[in-house]
Design an enzyme around this catalytic site. Structure first.
Site, short mmCIF file in Angstrom:
data_model
loop_
_atom_site.label_atom_id
_atom_site.label_comp_id
_atom_site.label_asym_id
_atom_site.label_seq_id
_atom_site.Cartn_x
_atom_site.Cartn_y
_atom_site.Cartn_z
N SER A 238 0.73 -1.23 0.02
CA SER A 238 0.01 0.20 -0.25
C SER A 238 0.94 1.36 0.00
O SER A 238 1.87 1.15 0.33
CB SER A 238 -0.85 0.03 1.22
OG SER A 238 -1.44 1.14 1.53
N TYR B 291 -3.07 -1.29 10.52
CA TYR B 291 -2.73 -1.49 8.87
C TYR B 291 -1.62 -0.87 8.60
O TYR B 291 -0.90 -1.56 7.73
CB TYR B 291 -4.10 -0.66 8.43
CG TYR B 291 -4.12 -0.91 6.80
CD1 TYR B 291 -4.87 -1.96 6.38
CD2 TYR B 291 -3.70 0.22 6.04
CE1 TYR B 291 -4.73 -2.28 4.85
CE2 TYR B 291 -3.60 0.19 4.72
CZ TYR B 291 -4.43 -1.19 3.98
OH TYR B 291 -4.34 -1.21 2.73
C1 BGC Z 1 -6.38 1.41 1.73
C2 BGC Z 1 -7.61 2.30 1.32
C3 BGC Z 1 -7.01 3.77 1.18
C4 BGC Z 1 -5.77 3.95 0.38
C5 BGC Z 1 -5.08 5.30 0.26
C6 BGC Z 1 -5.05 1.78 0.95
O1 BGC Z 1 -4.01 0.77 1.37
O2 BGC Z 1 -6.54 0.12 1.90
O3 BGC Z 1 -8.54 2.21 2.40
O4 BGC Z 1 -8.07 4.36 0.41
O5 BGC Z 1 -4.69 2.92 0.83
O6 BGC Z 1 -5.16 5.71 1.64
#
Ligand code: BGC
Length: 268
Positions: free
Chosen positions: A153, A166
């Site tokens: 991410s 997360y």
């Molecule tokens: C998350 C999303 C978020 C995006 C940008 C991703 O890793 O799961 O919820 O919109 O990152 O912030």
């Protein structure tokens, strides 16, 4: 670029929605056989597999497994081998969010996210590497012994208030990916990550589903559009193919410029 992944098999975890589904469909369209891993909604996973089988390129099966459960991961690889002979590509995609302010975050919320997003990637990667080593090279289908693609991410690098579990899981994936890449390069296993930005999937519907929300979100995206799952699927196919054979240990951000610190375009 016409990429063929014919006669290769990919396991895609969390493939019954969003980015995982898009990766599975794109890999199958390129000729790979795909294992559609899922935990919930078996009917959706079966439907995706059936649609892939009708399309007539790669074949697909749906296999249930919680990636944070060692025995279930092992069973998924046994089933994949029984069906397709071996595994060539792992897309470590399964992931979730359980958001909370730090002072309110429960240990269960922390453990759930770390368990699936990070430990799950370790368990699946370990099983994949064992299979690559057992099976040995297949120069007729790929230069590499195997390919692992970790779904990371932008939050492997951008801190994210209210999402400590997360963000920590994604930061962990960064070092897991790089360490695996360093360790396994001599064995010809390539390990890379995709770092999606905001992509229209069920994980973040609230962030883009209304015009107001989308307007706010676009302030973070210089390229001025929210990503589509297919944006990730295309990069996944390329990273799984020999077109990217000399790339290992890298995160490819697919984020419309979200990691370019857009706030600094006019400030600073
Ligand atoms: C998350 C999303 C978020 C995006 C940008 C991703 O890793 O799961 O919820 O919109 O990152 O912030």
């Amino acid at each position: 670029m016409n990429i063929s992944l014919e006669n290769q098999t990919a396991i895609v975890t969390g493939a019954n929605s969003g980015i995982g589904e898009a990766c599975a469909r794109a890999l199958a369209a390129a000729g790979a056989n795909v294992v559609i891993n899922y935990v919930t909604k078996p009917e959706v996973a079966e439907k995706i597999a059936a649609e892939i089988n009708v399309a007539g390129a790669g074949r697909a099966i749906a296999v249930a497994a919680d990636v944070s459960n060692e025995a279930q991961v092992e069973a998924m690889f046994v089933r994949s081998r029984a069906e397709f002979g071996t595994v060539d590509i792992l897309v470590n995609n399964a992931g979730l969010q359980k958001d909370a302010a730090l002072q309110d975050m429960t240990l269960d919320e922390w453990n759930l996210v770390i368990g699936i997003n990070l430990t799950g990637q370790f368990l699946c990667a370990r099983a994949a590497v064992r299979e690559f080593l057992r099976r040995g090279p297949r120069p007729e289908v790929s230069c590499a012994l195997g390919k692992i693609i970790c779904m990371s991410s932008v939050h492997e690098t951008i801190p994210w208030a209210g999402h400590a579990n997360y963000a920590a899981s994604k930061g962990g994936i960064l070092q897991l990916m790089k360490t695996m890449a360093q360790e396994l390069a001599p064995k010809k296993v390539r390990v890379n990550s995709i770092g999606p930005g905001a992509i229209k999937t069920p994980i973040n519907t609230l962030a883009w589903a209304t015009p107001e929300a989308e307007h706010e979100l676009l302030k973070l995206i210089p390229y001025d559009r929210v990503g589509e799952p297919s944006d990730i699927g295309k990069v996944c196919v390329w990273l799984a193919s020999d077109q990217s054979d000399y790339i290992t240990g890298q995160t490819i951000f697919v984020d419309g410029g979200m990691t370019l610190y857009p706030g600094f375009a006019t400030g600073g």
